[in-house]
Design a protein around this motif. Structure first.
Motif, PDB file in Angstrom:
ATOM      1  N   LEU A  22      54.967  32.352  31.236  1.00  0.00           N
ATOM      2  CA  LEU A  22      56.292  32.060  31.740  1.00  0.00           C
ATOM      3  C   LEU A  22      56.759  33.481  32.399  1.00  0.00           C
ATOM      4  CD1 LEU A  22      59.210  30.732  32.356  1.00  0.00           C
ATOM      5  CD2 LEU A  22      59.709  31.677  29.932  1.00  0.00           C
ATOM      6  N   PHE A  23      56.461  34.724  31.737  1.00  0.00           N
ATOM      7  CA  PHE A  23      56.637  35.933  32.359  1.00  0.00           C
ATOM      8  C   PHE A  23      55.928  36.125  33.420  1.00  0.00           C
ATOM      9  CE2 PHE A  23      55.609  40.670  32.293  1.00  0.00           C
ATOM     10  CZ  PHE A  23      57.002  41.016  32.366  1.00  0.00           C
ATOM     11  N   GLU A  24      54.616  35.844  33.676  1.00  0.00           N
ATOM     12  CA  GLU A  24      53.802  36.019  34.756  1.00  0.00           C
ATOM     13  C   GLU A  24      54.235  35.009  35.853  1.00  0.00           C
ATOM     14  OE1 GLU A  24      51.859  38.493  35.294  1.00  0.00           O
ATOM     15  OE2 GLU A  24      51.795  39.073  33.206  1.00  0.00           O
ATOM     16  N   ALA A  25      54.618  33.954  35.588  1.00  0.00           N
ATOM     17  CA  ALA A  25      55.215  32.959  36.803  1.00  0.00           C
ATOM     18  C   ALA A  25      56.375  33.589  37.292  1.00  0.00           C
ATOM     19  CB  ALA A  25      55.476  31.676  36.075  1.00  0.00           C
ATOM     20  N   TRP A  26      57.332  34.094  36.557  1.00  0.00           N
ATOM     21  CA  TRP A  26      58.703  34.767  36.810  1.00  0.00           C
ATOM     22  C   TRP A  26      58.335  35.874  37.642  1.00  0.00           C
ATOM     23  CZ3 TRP A  26      60.461  39.724  35.671  1.00  0.00           C
ATOM     24  CH2 TRP A  26      61.606  40.000  35.941  1.00  0.00           C
ATOM     25  N   ARG A  27      57.520  36.914  37.155  1.00  0.00           N
ATOM     26  CA  ARG A  27      57.233  38.206  37.906  1.00  0.00           C
ATOM     27  C   ARG A  27      56.351  37.714  39.248  1.00  0.00           C
ATOM     28  NH1 ARG A  27      53.211  42.099  34.639  1.00  0.00           N
ATOM     29  NH2 ARG A  27      54.763  43.566  34.238  1.00  0.00           N
ATOM     30  N   SER A  28      55.728  36.601  39.471  1.00  0.00           N
ATOM     31  CA  SER A  28      55.092  36.456  40.599  1.00  0.00           C
ATOM     32  C   SER A  28      55.995  35.706  41.594  1.00  0.00           C
ATOM     33  CB  SER A  28      53.756  35.955  40.509  1.00  0.00           C
ATOM     34  OG  SER A  28      53.694  34.925  40.034  1.00  0.00           O
ATOM     35  N   GLY A  29      57.203  35.121  41.120  1.00  0.00           N
ATOM     36  CA  GLY A  29      58.110  34.549  42.164  1.00  0.00           C
ATOM     37  C   GLY A  29      57.813  33.140  41.910  1.00  0.00           C
ATOM     38  N   GLU A  30      56.883  32.533  41.239  1.00  0.00           N
ATOM     39  CA  GLU A  30      56.690  30.809  41.042  1.00  0.00           C
ATOM     40  C   GLU A  30      57.946  30.391  40.323  1.00  0.00           C
ATOM     41  OE1 GLU A  30      52.979  30.330  38.959  1.00  0.00           O
ATOM     42  OE2 GLU A  30      52.095  32.348  39.919  1.00  0.00           O
ATOM     43  N   ARG A  31      59.020  30.332  41.341  1.00  0.00           N
ATOM     44  CA  ARG A  31      60.282  29.555  40.645  1.00  0.00           C
ATOM     45  C   ARG A  31      60.191  28.225  40.290  1.00  0.00           C
ATOM     46  NH1 ARG A  31      61.300  34.293  39.569  1.00  0.00           N
ATOM     47  NH2 ARG A  31      62.314  35.672  41.122  1.00  0.00           N
ATOM     48  N   LYS A  32      59.332  27.660  40.818  1.00  0.00           N
ATOM     49  CA  LYS A  32      59.111  26.026  40.361  1.00  0.00           C
ATOM     50  C   LYS A  32      58.472  26.032  38.705  1.00  0.00           C
ATOM     51  CE  LYS A  32      56.917  21.775  41.486  1.00  0.00           C
ATOM     52  NZ  LYS A  32      56.129  20.882  42.329  1.00  0.00           N
ATOM     53  N   THR A  33      57.701  26.784  38.610  1.00  0.00           N
ATOM     54  CA  THR A  33      56.794  27.047  37.308  1.00  0.00           C
ATOM     55  C   THR A  33      58.199  27.325  36.294  1.00  0.00           C
ATOM     56  OG1 THR A  33      54.547  27.321  38.133  1.00  0.00           O
ATOM     57  CG2 THR A  33      54.959  27.869  35.831  1.00  0.00           C
ATOM     58  N   VAL A  34      58.617  28.332  36.692  1.00  0.00           N
ATOM     59  CA  VAL A  34      59.922  29.045  35.392  1.00  0.00           C
ATOM     60  C   VAL A  34      60.622  27.665  35.499  1.00  0.00           C
ATOM     61  CG1 VAL A  34      61.693  30.618  35.508  1.00  0.00           C
ATOM     62  CG2 VAL A  34      59.475  31.246  36.170  1.00  0.00           C
ATOM     63  N   GLU A  35      61.172  27.054  36.360  1.00  0.00           N
ATOM     64  CA  GLU A  35      62.295  25.952  36.396  1.00  0.00           C
ATOM     65  C   GLU A  35      61.807  24.875  35.565  1.00  0.00           C
ATOM     66  OE1 GLU A  35      63.930  24.792  39.977  1.00  0.00           O
ATOM     67  OE2 GLU A  35      64.245  26.849  40.759  1.00  0.00           O
ATOM     68  N   GLU A  36      60.394  24.568  35.572  1.00  0.00           N
ATOM     69  CA  GLU A  36      59.787  23.573  34.985  1.00  0.00           C
ATOM     70  C   GLU A  36      59.805  23.796  33.213  1.00  0.00           C
ATOM     71  OE1 GLU A  36      56.438  22.648  36.965  1.00  0.00           O
ATOM     72  OE2 GLU A  36      57.138  21.554  38.145  1.00  0.00           O
ATOM     73  N   THR A  37      59.396  25.063  33.153  1.00  0.00           N
ATOM     74  CA  THR A  37      59.510  25.568  31.856  1.00  0.00           C
ATOM     75  C   THR A  37      60.667  25.499  31.122  1.00  0.00           C
ATOM     76  OG1 THR A  37      57.296  26.672  32.243  1.00  0.00           O
ATOM     77  CG2 THR A  37      58.453  27.483  30.322  1.00  0.00           C
ATOM     78  N   MET A  38      61.648  26.141  31.839  1.00  0.00           N
ATOM     79  CA  MET A  38      63.171  26.062  31.186  1.00  0.00           C
ATOM     80  C   MET A  38      63.855  24.716  31.193  1.00  0.00           C
ATOM     81  SD  MET A  38      62.923  29.208  30.348  1.00  0.00           S
ATOM     82  CE  MET A  38      64.483  29.228  29.612  1.00  0.00           C
ATOM     83  N   THR A  39      63.515  23.671  32.147  1.00  0.00           N
ATOM     84  CA  THR A  39      63.989  22.515  31.783  1.00  0.00           C
ATOM     85  C   THR A  39      63.346  21.756  30.810  1.00  0.00           C
ATOM     86  OG1 THR A  39      64.170  22.285  34.313  1.00  0.00           O
ATOM     87  CG2 THR A  39      64.223  20.251  33.112  1.00  0.00           C
ATOM     88  N   GLY A  40      62.321  22.180  30.260  1.00  0.00           N
ATOM     89  CA  GLY A  40      61.470  21.457  29.167  1.00  0.00           C
ATOM     90  C   GLY A  40      62.187  22.161  27.991  1.00  0.00           C
ATOM     91  N   HIS A  41      62.448  23.332  27.720  1.00  0.00           N
ATOM     92  CA  HIS A  41      63.077  23.950  26.590  1.00  0.00           C
ATOM     93  C   HIS A  41      64.722  23.139  26.586  1.00  0.00           C
ATOM     94  CE1 HIS A  41      60.056  26.810  25.751  1.00  0.00           C
ATOM     95  NE2 HIS A  41      60.185  27.467  27.007  1.00  0.00           N
ATOM     96  N   LEU A  42      65.302  23.460  27.913  1.00  0.00           N
ATOM     97  CA  LEU A  42      66.695  22.718  27.778  1.00  0.00           C
ATOM     98  C   LEU A  42      66.527  21.227  27.157  1.00  0.00           C
ATOM     99  CD1 LEU A  42      69.650  23.185  28.347  1.00  0.00           C
ATOM    100  CD2 LEU A  42      69.408  22.353  30.460  1.00  0.00           C
ATOM    101  N   ASP A  43      65.915  20.584  27.643  1.00  0.00           N
ATOM    102  CA  ASP A  43      65.784  19.155  27.276  1.00  0.00           C
ATOM    103  C   ASP A  43      65.405  19.022  25.562  1.00  0.00           C
ATOM    104  OD1 ASP A  43      65.942  18.414  29.792  1.00  0.00           O
ATOM    105  OD2 ASP A  43      63.858  17.970  30.074  1.00  0.00           O
TER     106      ASP A  43
END
Length: 166
Positions: free
Chosen positions: A36-57
Protein backbone atom coordinates in the motif's frame (compact mmCIF):
# COMPACT_ATOMS: atom_id res chain seq x y z
CA UNK A 1 0.62 -14.76 27.95
CA UNK A 2 -0.29 -17.29 25.33
CA UNK A 3 0.93 -17.31 21.72
CA UNK A 4 -1.91 -17.56 19.22
CA UNK A 5 -2.34 -17.72 15.43
CA UNK A 6 -3.59 -14.90 13.21
CA UNK A 7 -6.84 -16.80 12.60
CA UNK A 8 -7.36 -17.26 16.35
CA UNK A 9 -6.80 -13.50 16.82
CA UNK A 10 -9.65 -12.72 14.39
CA UNK A 11 -11.87 -15.32 16.04
CA UNK A 12 -11.25 -13.87 19.51
CA UNK A 13 -11.63 -10.23 18.51
CA UNK A 14 -14.60 -10.54 16.20
CA UNK A 15 -16.35 -13.60 17.54
CA UNK A 16 -19.51 -13.53 19.60
CA UNK A 17 -20.54 -11.75 21.67
CA UNK A 18 -20.04 -8.59 19.62
CA UNK A 19 -18.34 -5.78 21.48
CA UNK A 20 -16.13 -2.81 20.84
CA UNK A 21 -12.55 -3.44 19.74
CA UNK A 22 -9.96 -0.79 20.55
CA UNK A 23 -6.55 -0.65 18.86
CA UNK A 24 -3.46 1.13 20.10
CA UNK A 25 -0.80 1.64 17.43
CA UNK A 26 2.65 2.71 18.58
CA UNK A 27 4.96 2.38 15.56
CA UNK A 28 5.80 4.87 12.82
CA UNK A 29 5.91 2.25 10.04
CA UNK A 30 4.31 -1.14 9.45
CA UNK A 31 6.00 -3.48 6.99
CA UNK A 32 2.72 -5.32 6.42
CA UNK A 33 1.52 -2.17 4.62
CA UNK A 34 4.56 -2.02 2.31
CA UNK A 35 2.52 -2.72 -0.91
CA UNK A 36 0.00 0.00 0.00
CA UNK A 37 2.79 2.41 0.94
CA UNK A 38 4.68 1.78 -2.30
CA UNK A 39 1.48 2.26 -4.32
CA UNK A 40 0.81 5.56 -2.53
CA UNK A 41 4.43 6.65 -2.91
CA UNK A 42 4.40 5.98 -6.67
CA UNK A 43 1.04 7.68 -7.22
CA UNK A 44 -0.98 4.53 -7.96
CA UNK A 45 -4.19 6.07 -6.66
CA UNK A 46 -6.41 3.28 -8.02
CA UNK A 47 -4.50 0.64 -6.00
CA UNK A 48 -4.67 2.81 -2.88
CA UNK A 49 -8.40 3.43 -3.32
CA UNK A 50 -9.14 -0.27 -3.91
CA UNK A 51 -7.15 -1.26 -0.81
CA UNK A 52 -8.83 1.33 1.37
CA UNK A 53 -12.29 0.45 0.02
CA UNK A 54 -11.64 -3.15 1.10
CA UNK A 55 -10.68 -2.02 4.60
CA UNK A 56 -13.72 0.24 4.84
CA UNK A 57 -16.07 -2.51 3.63
CA UNK A 58 -14.68 -4.89 6.26
CA UNK A 59 -15.12 -2.30 9.05
CA UNK A 60 -18.64 -1.48 7.85
CA UNK A 61 -19.68 -5.15 7.89
CA UNK A 62 -18.25 -5.64 11.36
CA UNK A 63 -19.92 -2.47 12.64
CA UNK A 64 -23.26 -3.76 11.31
CA UNK A 65 -22.70 -6.88 13.44
CA UNK A 66 -22.08 -4.73 16.54
CA UNK A 67 -18.30 -4.40 16.46
CA UNK A 68 -17.47 -0.76 16.99
CA UNK A 69 -13.77 -0.18 16.19
CA UNK A 70 -11.75 2.70 17.65
CA UNK A 71 -8.04 3.32 17.01
CA UNK A 72 -5.37 5.57 18.47
CA UNK A 73 -2.19 6.10 16.47
CA UNK A 74 0.75 7.42 18.47
CA UNK A 75 2.92 9.27 15.94
CA UNK A 76 6.30 10.93 15.89
CA UNK A 77 6.47 14.46 14.54
CA UNK A 78 7.49 15.46 12.05
CA UNK A 79 5.59 12.54 10.56
CA UNK A 80 7.36 9.73 8.79
CA UNK A 81 6.49 9.36 5.13
CA UNK A 82 4.39 6.32 6.06
CA UNK A 83 2.36 8.31 8.59
CA UNK A 84 1.89 11.15 6.08
CA UNK A 85 0.31 8.51 3.85
CA UNK A 86 -1.81 7.23 6.74
CA UNK A 87 -3.15 10.72 7.48
CA UNK A 88 -3.91 11.33 3.81
CA UNK A 89 -5.78 8.07 3.20
CA UNK A 90 -7.63 7.75 6.53
CA UNK A 91 -11.39 7.63 5.99
CA UNK A 92 -12.97 10.82 7.40
CA UNK A 93 -15.61 8.89 9.37
CA UNK A 94 -13.22 6.40 10.93
CA UNK A 95 -13.11 6.43 14.73
CA UNK A 96 -9.43 7.27 14.78
CA UNK A 97 -7.40 9.68 16.87
CA UNK A 98 -3.88 10.85 16.20
CA UNK A 99 -1.68 11.27 19.24
CA UNK A 100 1.63 13.10 18.82
CA UNK A 101 4.33 11.26 20.76
CA UNK A 102 5.27 14.27 22.96
CA UNK A 103 1.78 14.13 24.51
CA UNK A 104 2.42 10.61 25.86
CA UNK A 105 5.80 11.12 27.50
CA UNK A 106 4.28 10.62 30.94
CA UNK A 107 1.56 8.15 29.92
CA UNK A 108 2.24 4.49 30.69
CA UNK A 109 1.83 2.58 27.43
CA UNK A 110 2.02 -1.14 26.69
CA UNK A 111 5.29 -2.26 25.13
CA UNK A 112 3.56 -3.49 21.97
CA UNK A 113 0.66 -2.55 19.72
CA UNK A 114 -2.52 -4.13 20.97
CA UNK A 115 -6.15 -4.82 20.22
CA UNK A 116 -8.36 -4.65 23.29
CA UNK A 117 -11.77 -5.95 24.21
CA UNK A 118 -13.42 -5.76 27.62
CA UNK A 119 -12.16 -9.25 28.48
CA UNK A 120 -8.89 -9.72 26.59
CA UNK A 121 -5.89 -8.09 24.95
CA UNK A 122 -4.08 -9.26 21.85
CA UNK A 123 -0.54 -7.96 21.41
CA UNK A 124 1.08 -7.82 17.98
CA UNK A 125 4.81 -8.36 18.41
CA UNK A 126 6.98 -6.81 15.73
CA UNK A 127 10.71 -7.39 15.25
CA UNK A 128 13.38 -4.83 14.47
CA UNK A 129 12.82 -5.48 10.77
CA UNK A 130 9.17 -4.36 11.15
CA UNK A 131 7.92 -7.90 10.49
CA UNK A 132 5.35 -9.46 12.80
CA UNK A 133 7.04 -12.09 14.93
CA UNK A 134 4.27 -13.33 17.24
CA UNK A 135 0.78 -12.69 18.52
CA UNK A 136 0.20 -12.84 22.27
CA UNK A 137 -3.11 -13.18 24.07
CA UNK A 138 -3.74 -12.07 27.63
CA UNK A 139 -6.94 -12.52 29.60
CA UNK A 140 -5.27 -11.48 32.86
CA UNK A 141 -7.71 -8.96 34.40
CA UNK A 142 -4.85 -6.63 35.45
CA UNK A 143 -3.38 -6.56 31.93
CA UNK A 144 -6.81 -6.04 30.37
CA UNK A 145 -7.61 -3.22 32.83
CA UNK A 146 -4.20 -1.57 32.22
CA UNK A 147 -4.62 -1.66 28.44
CA UNK A 148 -8.21 -0.41 28.58
CA UNK A 149 -7.28 2.46 30.89
CA UNK A 150 -4.27 3.32 28.75
CA UNK A 151 -6.35 3.30 25.60
CA UNK A 152 -8.99 5.59 27.11
CA UNK A 153 -6.31 8.00 28.32
CA UNK A 154 -4.67 8.01 24.89
CA UNK A 155 -8.10 8.47 23.25
CA UNK A 156 -8.83 11.49 25.44
CA UNK A 157 -5.47 13.07 24.52
CA UNK A 158 -5.72 12.25 20.81
CA UNK A 159 -6.77 14.57 18.02
CA UNK A 160 -9.87 13.36 16.14
CA UNK A 161 -9.33 12.15 12.60
CA UNK A 162 -9.99 14.99 10.19
CA UNK A 163 -8.92 17.61 12.75
CA UNK A 164 -5.30 16.46 12.93
CA UNK A 165 -3.10 18.85 10.99
CA UNK A 166 0.54 17.82 11.44
Amino acid sequence: MELISASRRIELLFGEPAQEVRKLELRDFYEVDRPLFEAWRSGERKTVEETMTGHLDSRTKRAARGFLFRRVRVVSEPLSEYQRMAVEIAHPEELLRWLPRPKVSAVPLPGNDCLIRDDLVVFNLIGGDNQQTDIQLSTDPDVVRFCNETFEQAWSLGIPNGEYKP
